[in-house]
Design a protein around this motif. Structure first.
Motif, PDB file in Angstrom:
ATOM      1  N   ASN A  93       0.836  -1.208   0.000  1.00 57.64           N
ATOM      2  CA  ASN A  93       0.000   0.000   0.000  1.00 57.64           C
ATOM      3  C   ASN A  93       0.864   1.248   0.000  1.00 57.64           C
ATOM      4  OD1 ASN A  93      -2.619   1.566   0.526  1.00 57.64           O
ATOM      5  ND2 ASN A  93      -1.398   2.126   2.322  1.00 57.64           N
ATOM      6  N   ARG A  94       1.819   1.322   0.929  1.00 54.17           N
ATOM      7  CA  ARG A  94       2.585   2.540   1.136  1.00 54.17           C
ATOM      8  C   ARG A  94       3.544   2.831  -0.004  1.00 54.17           C
ATOM      9  NH1 ARG A  94       1.241   6.877   2.836  1.00 54.17           N
ATOM     10  NH2 ARG A  94       2.365   7.924   4.469  1.00 54.17           N
ATOM     11  N   PHE A  97       0.736   1.261  -4.125  1.00 53.83           N
ATOM     12  CA  PHE A  97      -0.610   1.760  -4.415  1.00 53.83           C
ATOM     13  C   PHE A  97      -0.735   3.250  -4.119  1.00 53.83           C
ATOM     14  CE2 PHE A  97      -5.007   2.732  -3.137  1.00 53.83           C
ATOM     15  CZ  PHE A  97      -5.633   2.448  -4.345  1.00 53.83           C
ATOM     16  N   VAL A 167      -5.405   4.026   5.616  1.00 50.21           N
ATOM     17  CA  VAL A 167      -6.065   3.707   4.349  1.00 50.21           C
ATOM     18  C   VAL A 167      -7.287   4.587   4.125  1.00 50.21           C
ATOM     19  CG1 VAL A 167      -7.309   1.911   3.088  1.00 50.21           C
ATOM     20  CG2 VAL A 167      -5.180   1.354   4.253  1.00 50.21           C
TER      21      VAL A 167
END
Length: 264
Positions: A93-94, A97, A167
């Motif tokens: 994610n970090r 994305f 998130v």
């Protein structure tokens, strides 16, 4: 928590990381990191936000995978694999994305300092190395039994809360701009929803909660190191962001705090 492992390389890198954390805490009291709304040309070259964030976070996955996959596979227990998966989820994610999904305002100046990117790459590289080695070699307590230890359970719950806050905060900020921003669209808007109902920087609060939980669930100084570095950077930045919002938007919600709901 034990500090020295007896391994010269690991102990030296950890000491350097902790010294850098002290430097970050002191420096953060005097100046904001020059990226985003606090970007400045006086620190040299600025990069596109997508590129700067992506380059800064790459070592977190590349360095981690290199040391993790080159460790003795006999050390790969269910706990080691779980922690490796948790790491890849976080930095998937970090590091991938989030930076690649940033919606940059049309015709905006490059706003990610090359200096910040370089220092960030240094931090994420040693952060990844230390934790890959901690998971597979030096965290002797990280056996399958650790998964039922109260420290692991409490730390994981704290981590999950912080990750959710990160998130959802990123989702709110990303959607402040259209998928294809128009030239006349405002560059900045007041974010609303989720953690933004209470504080100006819920994503920073989420980062601090994540690394506090991570320090507990891994029970090691590598986690403490990244928590201190994050705090040194993000706490003063959260106050700067809060002040910036209040000055830019007269209608900014008066009940919002800078970092800690109802408190600070």
């Amino acid at each position: 928590m034990n500090w020295y492992t007896g391994d010269t390389t690991f102990d030296t890198v950890l000491t350097i990381g902790l010294a850098f954390a002290a430097f970050t805490i002191v420096a953060g009291a005097f100046a904001q990191s020059p990226y985003g709304r606090f970007a400045s040309d006086k620190y040299g070259i600025n990069l596109n936000a997508k590129l700067g964030w992506w380059l800064m976070e790459i070592p977190a996955t590349a360095s981690f995978l290199w040391f993790y996959l080159n460790s003795d596979s006999a050390s790969w227990t269910v706990t080691t694999l779980f922690l490796g998966g948790l790491w890849m989820l976080h930095y998937g994610n970090r590091g991938w994305f989030f930076p690649l999904s940033i919606r940059v305002a049309p015709n905006s100046k490059s706003s990610f300092s090359f200096m910040v990117m370089s220092m960030g790459m240094f931090v994420t590289a040693i952060h990844a190395y230390l934790n890959a080695e901690w998971f597979t070699r030096f965290g002797k307590h990280l056996t399958p039994e650790w998964l039922t230890d109260p420290r692991f359970i409490i730390g994981l719950c704290i981590y999950a809360l912080g990750f959710f806050l990160i998130v959802t905060s990123e989702h709110v900020v990303r959607n402040l701009r259209s998928a294809e921003p128009k030239p006349d669209e405002p560059k900045y808007k007041i974010p609303r929803g989720f953690g933004y109902n209470w504080v100006s920087s819920p994503q920073y609060l989420g980062e601090l909660i994540v690394w506090a939980g991570f320090s507990i669930l891994t029970w090691g100084l590598p986690g403490v190191m990244i928590f201190l570095i994050s705090a040194g950077n993000l706490v003063p930045r959260a106050f700067g962001t809060h002040k910036w919002y209040k000055e830019k938007f007269p209608e900014y919600p008066a009940n919002r705090k800078a970092l800690i709901p109802y408190v600070l």
